[in-house]
Design a protein around this motif. Structure first.
Motif, PDB file in Angstrom:
ATOM      1  N   MET A  36      -4.037  13.815   9.494  1.00 24.25           N
ATOM      2  CA  MET A  36      -3.048  12.862   9.994  1.00 24.25           C
ATOM      3  C   MET A  36      -3.711  11.678  10.680  1.00 24.25           C
ATOM      4  O   MET A  36      -3.256  10.543  10.555  1.00 24.25           O
ATOM      5  N   GLN A  37      -4.776  11.934  11.406  1.00 22.35           N
ATOM      6  CA  GLN A  37      -5.509  10.835  12.023  1.00 22.35           C
ATOM      7  C   GLN A  37      -6.089   9.909  10.951  1.00 22.35           C
ATOM      8  O   GLN A  37      -6.083   8.683  11.110  1.00 22.35           O
ATOM      9  N   ARG A  38      -6.560  10.504   9.870  1.00 21.37           N
ATOM     10  CA  ARG A  38      -7.201   9.716   8.820  1.00 21.37           C
ATOM     11  C   ARG A  38      -6.192   8.865   8.049  1.00 21.37           C
ATOM     12  O   ARG A  38      -6.397   7.666   7.863  1.00 21.37           O
ATOM     13  N   ILE A  39      -5.075   9.469   7.614  1.00 23.38           N
ATOM     14  CA  ILE A  39      -4.134   8.729   6.764  1.00 23.38           C
ATOM     15  C   ILE A  39      -3.216   7.828   7.584  1.00 23.38           C
ATOM     16  O   ILE A  39      -2.913   6.696   7.186  1.00 23.38           O
ATOM     17  N   ASN A  40      -2.762   8.294   8.749  1.00 27.14           N
ATOM     18  CA  ASN A  40      -1.853   7.481   9.567  1.00 27.14           C
ATOM     19  C   ASN A  40      -2.581   6.411  10.357  1.00 27.14           C
ATOM     20  O   ASN A  40      -2.039   5.333  10.598  1.00 27.14           O
ATOM     21  N   GLY A  41      -3.810   6.750  10.769  1.00 23.83           N
ATOM     22  CA  GLY A  41      -4.562   5.817  11.591  1.00 23.83           C
ATOM     23  C   GLY A  41      -5.664   5.088  10.856  1.00 23.83           C
ATOM     24  O   GLY A  41      -5.575   3.892  10.594  1.00 23.83           O
ATOM     25  N   GLU A  42      -6.718   5.813  10.496  1.00 24.36           N
ATOM     26  CA  GLU A  42      -7.920   5.188   9.951  1.00 24.36           C
ATOM     27  C   GLU A  42      -7.661   4.407   8.667  1.00 24.36           C
ATOM     28  O   GLU A  42      -8.207   3.319   8.474  1.00 24.36           O
ATOM     29  N   ALA A  43      -6.844   4.949   7.774  1.00 24.61           N
ATOM     30  CA  ALA A  43      -6.565   4.257   6.510  1.00 24.61           C
ATOM     31  C   ALA A  43      -5.895   2.911   6.764  1.00 24.61           C
ATOM     32  O   ALA A  43      -6.234   1.897   6.138  1.00 24.61           O
TER      33      ALA A  43
ATOM     34  N   GLY B 117       1.476  10.328   6.574  1.00 26.98           N
ATOM     35  CA  GLY B 117       1.763  11.660   6.057  1.00 26.98           C
ATOM     36  C   GLY B 117       1.459  12.733   7.073  1.00 26.98           C
ATOM     37  O   GLY B 117       0.983  12.459   8.182  1.00 26.98           O
ATOM     38  N   PHE B 118       1.759  13.977   6.681  1.00 25.31           N
ATOM     39  CA  PHE B 118       1.539  15.128   7.547  1.00 25.31           C
ATOM     40  C   PHE B 118       0.396  15.977   6.999  1.00 25.31           C
ATOM     41  O   PHE B 118      -0.002  15.838   5.847  1.00 25.31           O
ATOM     42  N   GLY B 119      -0.124  16.842   7.837  1.00 23.06           N
ATOM     43  CA  GLY B 119      -1.226  17.716   7.464  1.00 23.06           C
ATOM     44  C   GLY B 119      -1.914  18.213   8.710  1.00 23.06           C
ATOM     45  O   GLY B 119      -1.301  18.327   9.782  1.00 23.06           O
ATOM     46  N   SER B 120      -3.206  18.499   8.598  1.00 24.13           N
ATOM     47  CA  SER B 120      -3.968  18.914   9.769  1.00 24.13           C
ATOM     48  C   SER B 120      -4.142  17.725  10.706  1.00 24.13           C
ATOM     49  O   SER B 120      -3.882  16.572  10.321  1.00 24.13           O
ATOM     50  N   GLU B 121      -4.567  17.984  11.914  1.00 21.52           N
ATOM     51  CA  GLU B 121      -4.794  16.902  12.871  1.00 21.52           C
ATOM     52  C   GLU B 121      -5.748  15.861  12.297  1.00 21.52           C
ATOM     53  O   GLU B 121      -5.523  14.658  12.398  1.00 21.52           O
ATOM     54  N   GLU B 122      -6.815  16.334  11.692  1.00 21.89           N
ATOM     55  CA  GLU B 122      -7.805  15.426  11.114  1.00 21.89           C
ATOM     56  C   GLU B 122      -7.214  14.606   9.979  1.00 21.89           C
ATOM     57  O   GLU B 122      -7.454  13.394   9.881  1.00 21.89           O
TER      58      GLU B 122
ATOM     59  N   LEU C  15       0.856  -1.188   0.000  1.00 26.04           N
ATOM     60  CA  LEU C  15       0.000   0.000   0.000  1.00 26.04           C
ATOM     61  C   LEU C  15       0.893   1.239   0.000  1.00 26.04           C
ATOM     62  O   LEU C  15       1.734   1.400   0.877  1.00 26.04           O
ATOM     63  N   GLY C  16       0.703   2.081  -0.991  1.00 27.18           N
ATOM     64  CA  GLY C  16       1.598   3.218  -1.168  1.00 27.18           C
ATOM     65  C   GLY C  16       2.869   2.806  -1.885  1.00 27.18           C
ATOM     66  O   GLY C  16       3.934   3.388  -1.667  1.00 27.18           O
ATOM     67  N   GLY C  17       2.757   1.826  -2.768  1.00 28.15           N
ATOM     68  CA  GLY C  17       3.939   1.253  -3.420  1.00 28.15           C
ATOM     69  C   GLY C  17       4.653   2.168  -4.391  1.00 28.15           C
ATOM     70  O   GLY C  17       5.792   1.898  -4.749  1.00 28.15           O
ATOM     71  N   SER C  18       4.026   3.249  -4.809  1.00 29.28           N
ATOM     72  CA  SER C  18       4.699   4.160  -5.732  1.00 29.28           C
ATOM     73  C   SER C  18       5.401   5.301  -5.002  1.00 29.28           C
ATOM     74  O   SER C  18       6.006   6.172  -5.635  1.00 29.28           O
ATOM     75  N   GLY C  19       5.322   5.310  -3.671  1.00 27.85           N
ATOM     76  CA  GLY C  19       5.976   6.358  -2.891  1.00 27.85           C
ATOM     77  C   GLY C  19       7.438   6.052  -2.601  1.00 27.85           C
ATOM     78  O   GLY C  19       8.008   5.073  -3.094  1.00 27.85           O
ATOM     79  N   PHE C  20       8.047   6.894  -1.792  1.00 22.18           N
ATOM     80  CA  PHE C  20       9.473   6.791  -1.483  1.00 22.18           C
ATOM     81  C   PHE C  20       9.823   5.445  -0.843  1.00 22.18           C
ATOM     82  O   PHE C  20      10.651   4.686  -1.354  1.00 22.18           O
TER      83      PHE C  20
ATOM     84  N   LEU D 242       3.514  13.471  21.958  1.00 22.10           N
ATOM     85  CA  LEU D 242       3.074  12.293  21.205  1.00 22.10           C
ATOM     86  C   LEU D 242       1.562  12.278  20.997  1.00 22.10           C
ATOM     87  O   LEU D 242       1.027  11.319  20.442  1.00 22.10           O
ATOM     88  N   GLN D 243       0.889  13.340  21.428  1.00 22.00           N
ATOM     89  CA  GLN D 243      -0.558  13.412  21.270  1.00 22.00           C
ATOM     90  C   GLN D 243      -0.979  14.004  19.923  1.00 22.00           C
ATOM     91  O   GLN D 243      -2.163  14.138  19.646  1.00 22.00           O
ATOM     92  N   SER D 244      -0.022  14.373  19.105  1.00 24.74           N
ATOM     93  CA  SER D 244      -0.368  14.911  17.779  1.00 24.74           C
ATOM     94  C   SER D 244      -0.990  13.817  16.921  1.00 24.74           C
ATOM     95  O   SER D 244      -0.788  12.623  17.159  1.00 24.74           O
ATOM     96  N   GLY D 245      -1.756  14.230  15.923  1.00 23.59           N
ATOM     97  CA  GLY D 245      -2.436  13.275  15.054  1.00 23.59           C
ATOM     98  C   GLY D 245      -1.485  12.345  14.339  1.00 23.59           C
ATOM     99  O   GLY D 245      -1.847  11.195  14.037  1.00 23.59           O
ATOM    100  N   TYR D 246      -0.266  12.801  14.090  1.00 20.19           N
ATOM    101  CA  TYR D 246       0.706  11.950  13.387  1.00 20.19           C
ATOM    102  C   TYR D 246       1.030  10.719  14.224  1.00 20.19           C
ATOM    103  O   TYR D 246       0.924   9.581  13.757  1.00 20.19           O
ATOM    104  N   PHE D 247       1.421  10.930  15.476  1.00 28.80           N
ATOM    105  CA  PHE D 247       1.822   9.814  16.339  1.00 28.80           C
ATOM    106  C   PHE D 247       0.621   8.995  16.817  1.00 28.80           C
ATOM    107  O   PHE D 247       0.686   7.764  16.855  1.00 28.80           O
TER     108      PHE D 247
END
Length: 303
Positions: free
Chosen positions: A150-157, A143-148, A75-80, A188-193
């Protein structure tokens, strides 16, 4: 006296049968038939009592069996990071399917032609078309972005992907997460982590005996962005060597809050990729892996 003799031969199917594709007009969705090879084992059995000559015309029994090769979905195979994993897996003879929103990358390479590129979004993709025959799923989503965001792409996805893989019966899930850098809990409470940790918990709960979480720090290599190549290795490689050489002096500082922002050694994108390849092929490889353990796993695979 009984005797048994064996002879074996492997018959690879024609190339046209290795991968059957059913393409839509946009080449964005297709089904794959599991790639197998046939193994014929001839077993000759005979039995004779003591003093009785063995019958040279003893019958031979041919046994046919299909042997599946490893097939991973990145998943995300075309990325870095994802493209490095695809490349390393192909080099080890693993069949690779990549799912990303951009599909096939614009750059060329012999390994690129050996990957099946699919375009799609994990929230809306038809998993039946993606996961058929898969022996492992590898997620580089983040990835990075708004809290919402980051929660969506790092977590929910990632949670969606883990559940889909588990429901489909894929035996292993590998997640590329992130080192915590010894940060204080409030940072560590940011959406990324929190997103990453939510994904980790899902992997380890759904796959307690086969789930893999890799926690690298800064990943370096040649990163392509909008057609330009950013040589992160010009920074990461010398820094990795320096921190390795001064490890004995810096170790006492590692207990200080946020010290790993400066002291955590960078990791080559190739090391992350080969650690994934190690995890794919080893049933005993599961759990959460630190930066040093990632490098050790990569070194074992490169040998």
């Amino acid at each position: 006296m009984a005797s048994v003799s064996y002879s074996a031969a492997i018959f690879a199917p024609p190339t046209s049968l290795n991968r059957a594709l059913f393409l839509s007009p946009q080449n964005s969705h297709f089904s794959l038939l599991p790639k197998t090879c046939s193994c014929r084992v001839s077993i000759k059995c005979s039995y004779a009592e003591a003093g009785v000559k063995e019958d040279s015309n003893s019958a031979t029994i041919d046994v046919m069996a299909d042997i599946k090769t490893e097939r991973i979905v990145v998943l995300g195979g075309s990325g870095f990071v994802g493209s490095a994993i695809c490349k390393a897996a192909v080099s080890k003879g693993i069949e690779v399917i990549s799912l990303s929103r951009s599909g096939r990358p614009s750059y060329s390479g012999s390994w690129v032609d050996q990957v099946t590129w699919m375009s799609g979004d994990v929230f809306y993709v038809n998993w039946d078309e993606v996961l058929v025959g898969a022996t492992a799923v590898v997620s580089t989503l983040g990835g990075f972005g708004s809290e919402e965001q980051m929660q969506r792409i790092n977590g929910e996805a990632n949670v969606v992907a883990v559940r889909a893989a588990k429901d489909f019966g894929v035996p292993k899930f590998i997640l590329i997460s992130v080192h915590d850098y010894n940060l204080p809990s409030f940072l560590l409470q940011s959406g990324y982590f929190t997103g990453k940790r939510k994904a980790e918990l899902e992997v380890l709960s759904k796959y307690p005996n086969s789930g893999v979480v890799l926690r690298p720090g800064f990943i370096y290599g040649k990163r392509r962005v909008d057609g330009f190549e950013i040589p992160l290795d010009l920074i990461g490689k010398p820094l990795e060597r320096f921190l390795s050489a001064t490890e004995n002096f810096s170790k006492p500082l590692s207990s200080l809050p946020a010290s790993d922002l400066l002291l955590a050694p960078p990791v080559s994108v190739d090391d992350v990729a080969y650690a994934v390849v190690n995890a794919v092929g080893d049933d005993d490889f599961f759990g959460t892996f630190t930066i040093e353990q990632i490098k050790e796993a990569a070194a074992a695979t490169k040998v």
